[in-house]
Write a protein that holds these residues in place. Structure first.
Motif, mmCIF file in Angstrom:
data_model
loop_
_atom_site.group_PDB
_atom_site.id
_atom_site.type_symbol
_atom_site.label_atom_id
_atom_site.label_comp_id
_atom_site.label_asym_id
_atom_site.label_seq_id
_atom_site.Cartn_x
_atom_site.Cartn_y
_atom_site.Cartn_z
ATOM 1 N N VAL A 60 0.834 -1.196 0.000
ATOM 2 C CA VAL A 60 0.000 0.000 0.000
ATOM 3 C C VAL A 60 0.870 1.248 0.000
ATOM 4 C CG1 VAL A 60 -1.735 1.289 1.276
ATOM 5 C CG2 VAL A 60 -1.882 -1.193 1.149
ATOM 6 N N LEU A 61 1.974 1.213 0.753
ATOM 7 C CA LEU A 61 2.842 2.376 0.813
ATOM 8 C C LEU A 61 3.452 2.679 -0.536
ATOM 9 C CD1 LEU A 61 4.753 1.766 4.180
ATOM 10 C CD2 LEU A 61 2.615 2.987 3.778
ATOM 11 N N VAL A 62 3.876 1.639 -1.238
ATOM 12 C CA VAL A 62 4.448 1.856 -2.556
ATOM 13 C C VAL A 62 3.428 2.472 -3.499
ATOM 14 C CG1 VAL A 62 5.360 0.688 -4.582
ATOM 15 C CG2 VAL A 62 6.162 0.056 -2.316
ATOM 16 N N LEU A 63 2.202 1.954 -3.458
ATOM 17 C CA LEU A 63 1.172 2.509 -4.317
ATOM 18 C C LEU A 63 0.895 3.962 -3.993
ATOM 19 C CD1 LEU A 63 -1.299 -0.481 -4.478
ATOM 20 C CD2 LEU A 63 0.030 0.468 -6.351
ATOM 21 N N ALA A 64 0.866 4.272 -2.706
ATOM 22 C CA ALA A 64 0.654 5.663 -2.321
ATOM 23 C C ALA A 64 1.780 6.528 -2.833
ATOM 24 C CB ALA A 64 0.545 5.771 -0.797
ATOM 25 N N GLY A 65 3.013 6.013 -2.754
ATOM 26 C CA GLY A 65 4.153 6.756 -3.256
ATOM 27 C C GLY A 65 4.046 7.020 -4.739
ATOM 28 N N CYS A 66 3.504 6.028 -5.476
ATOM 29 C CA CYS A 66 3.388 6.203 -6.902
ATOM 30 C C CYS A 66 2.416 7.315 -7.270
ATOM 31 C CB CYS A 66 2.954 4.901 -7.560
ATOM 32 S SG CYS A 66 4.164 3.589 -7.373
ATOM 33 N N ALA A 67 1.516 7.660 -6.342
ATOM 34 C CA ALA A 67 0.572 8.738 -6.612
ATOM 35 C C ALA A 67 1.287 10.066 -6.791
ATOM 36 C CB ALA A 67 -0.436 8.837 -5.462
ATOM 37 N N PHE A 68 2.524 10.168 -6.291
ATOM 38 C CA PHE A 68 3.277 11.402 -6.409
ATOM 39 C C PHE A 68 3.978 11.515 -7.758
ATOM 40 C CE2 PHE A 68 2.898 10.732 -1.876
ATOM 41 C CZ PHE A 68 2.678 12.001 -1.396
ATOM 42 N N ALA A 69 4.041 10.437 -8.519
ATOM 43 C CA ALA A 69 4.827 10.454 -9.745
ATOM 44 C C ALA A 69 3.950 10.206 -10.954
ATOM 45 C CB ALA A 69 5.920 9.392 -9.674
ATOM 46 N N LYS A 112 10.589 5.508 2.322
ATOM 47 C CA LYS A 112 10.876 6.872 1.889
ATOM 48 C C LYS A 112 11.000 6.891 0.379
ATOM 49 C CE LYS A 112 13.129 8.094 6.210
ATOM 50 N NZ LYS A 112 14.226 8.820 6.857
ATOM 51 N N MET A 113 10.426 7.917 -0.222
ATOM 52 C CA MET A 113 10.378 7.995 -1.678
ATOM 53 C C MET A 113 10.796 9.373 -2.146
ATOM 54 S SD MET A 113 6.646 6.240 -1.921
ATOM 55 C CE MET A 113 6.168 7.243 -0.495
ATOM 56 N N THR A 114 11.269 9.416 -3.380
ATOM 57 C CA THR A 114 11.554 10.675 -4.048
ATOM 58 C C THR A 114 11.065 10.561 -5.477
ATOM 59 O OG1 THR A 114 13.500 11.133 -2.689
ATOM 60 C CG2 THR A 114 13.348 12.270 -4.798
ATOM 61 N N LYS A 115 10.365 11.574 -5.941
ATOM 62 C CA LYS A 115 9.889 11.543 -7.313
ATOM 63 C C LYS A 115 10.470 12.702 -8.101
ATOM 64 C CE LYS A 115 6.402 14.898 -7.344
ATOM 65 N NZ LYS A 115 5.790 15.752 -8.382
ATOM 66 N N PHE A 116 10.800 12.365 -9.341
ATOM 67 C CA PHE A 116 11.181 13.341 -10.348
ATOM 68 C C PHE A 116 10.234 13.160 -11.526
ATOM 69 C CE2 PHE A 116 15.102 12.633 -8.003
ATOM 70 C CZ PHE A 116 15.655 13.901 -7.919
ATOM 71 N N PRO A 117 10.048 14.179 -12.341
ATOM 72 C CA PRO A 117 9.256 13.965 -13.553
ATOM 73 C C PRO A 117 9.815 12.794 -14.358
ATOM 74 C CG PRO A 117 9.619 16.304 -13.217
ATOM 75 C CD PRO A 117 10.446 15.603 -12.186
ATOM 76 N N GLY A 118 8.970 11.811 -14.582
ATOM 77 C CA GLY A 118 9.375 10.681 -15.396
ATOM 78 C C GLY A 118 9.766 9.428 -14.650
#
Length: 311
Positions: A60-69, A112-118
């Motif tokens: 679930v955490l990973v999926l939530a993180g993907c919402a940022f990217a 912990k996650m970090t998103k960049f465009p792409g």
């Protein structure tokens, strides 16, 4: 593109519930990307009972993180960058570096996650056995809209460019010796965007053919470079001058590639004799599926389907 238990890495692969939310059982051992820890098949009852931190519902955490990217438009074969996986000794230092570069952090429980465009980065605390030097991934490449401004932000945070900087390009060193290239592209619509990885292999032609066969990564021209086209994660191949190590267990543990039909791709891998490190798994309730494999030259790859469905 895992669960942190008492600051130690958890086993690899995907551990899915054995009840209604999963298919195909459990994955193999190694560093995890998606994990759901549950003792009973009654998902509703489990949802009402908060799990201890050490057994957080990481899927679930990973999926939530993907919402940022927002992943890029895929190539003609349906492949694009997915989620790259990293392991760092010092998570605070790692987050500081990527955030300074222009990433946007998110934190959910131990993940912990970090998103960049792409692209989406998934990072975990661990004990990596090396950086990018000496591995099949020599460095990660970003494009920036204004190199001078990007470097000024880095230097203000104590991040100094490596020797050899030019007016249009510079190299930085992230924690645990992950090498990063930043190249100016004034046409970029965002301050920064993920661009490519440099992959070092003994046989460039064979590697180009392999990635084109399995991920539709046809060669395209990007400035003065010819890269294999996987949007958000183009691959610049180069011939290795000596032995290179695989990426598994290093700070940059694996590259992530998002595809349209991961189950069919996994079946095709196996039919061709390619052994999967983590078999196909799907959480039907989450509509997210993955498999894990190593390419013939040692780069660890996590193939996913469903990251774009999470907004």
């Amino acid at each position: 593109m895992g669960n942190v238990r008492s600051q130690k890495s958890a086993p690899d692969g995907i551990t899915l519930p054995s009840g209604r939310g999963s298919e195909k059982g459990r994955g193999s051992a190694g560093p995890p990307t998606f994990a759901v820890f549950t003792r009973r098949a009654d998902a509703r009852r489990q949802a009402r009972r908060p799990a201890p931190l050490a057994f957080a519902p990481l899927f679930v955490l990973v999926l939530a993180g993907c919402a940022f990217a927002q992943l890029p438009t895929p190539n003609a074969a349906g492949a694009s960058a997915g989620h790259d996986i990293f392991s760092f000794h010092d998570m605070d230092a790692a987050n500081k570096f990527w955030n300074t570069l222009g990433g946007q952090p998110a934190e959910l429980g131990p993940l912990k996650m970090t998103k960049f465009p792409g692209v989406l980065f998934l990072m975990r605390k661990g004990d990596p056995k090396g950086g990018t030097k000496g591995s099949t991934i020599e460095y990660i490449g970003f494009k920036v809209k204004n190199l001078k401004e990007s470097l000024a932000k880095c230097e203000a945070a104590g991040i100094t460019p490596l020797p050899g900087q030019t007016a249009k390009q510079a190299f930085l060193m992230a924690p645990d010796d992950v090498k990063v290239r930043i190249t100016e592209d004034k046409s970029l619509p965002t301050p920064i965007a993920m661009d490519m990885v440099k992959m070092v292999v003994p046989d460039v032609a064979a590697a180009e053919a392999w990635y084109e066969k399995w991920f539709g990564a046809k060669p395209i021209k990007e400035g003065k470079e010819t890269v294999a086209n996987i949007p958000g994660g183009n691959i610049l191949f180069a011939k290795a001058e000596g032995p290179v190590a695989g990426t598994k267990g290093r700070a940059f543990d694996r590259i992530g590639i998002e595809v349209k039909d991961v189950e069919s791709l996994c079946k095709n891998f196996e039919a061709s004799g390619i052994k999967l490190d983590g078999a196909y798994r799907k959480a039907t309730a989450m509509n997210l599926a993955v498999c894990v494999l190593t390419d013939p030259w040692g780069t660890y790859i996590e193939v996913s389907q469903g990251l774009n469905a999470v907004k």
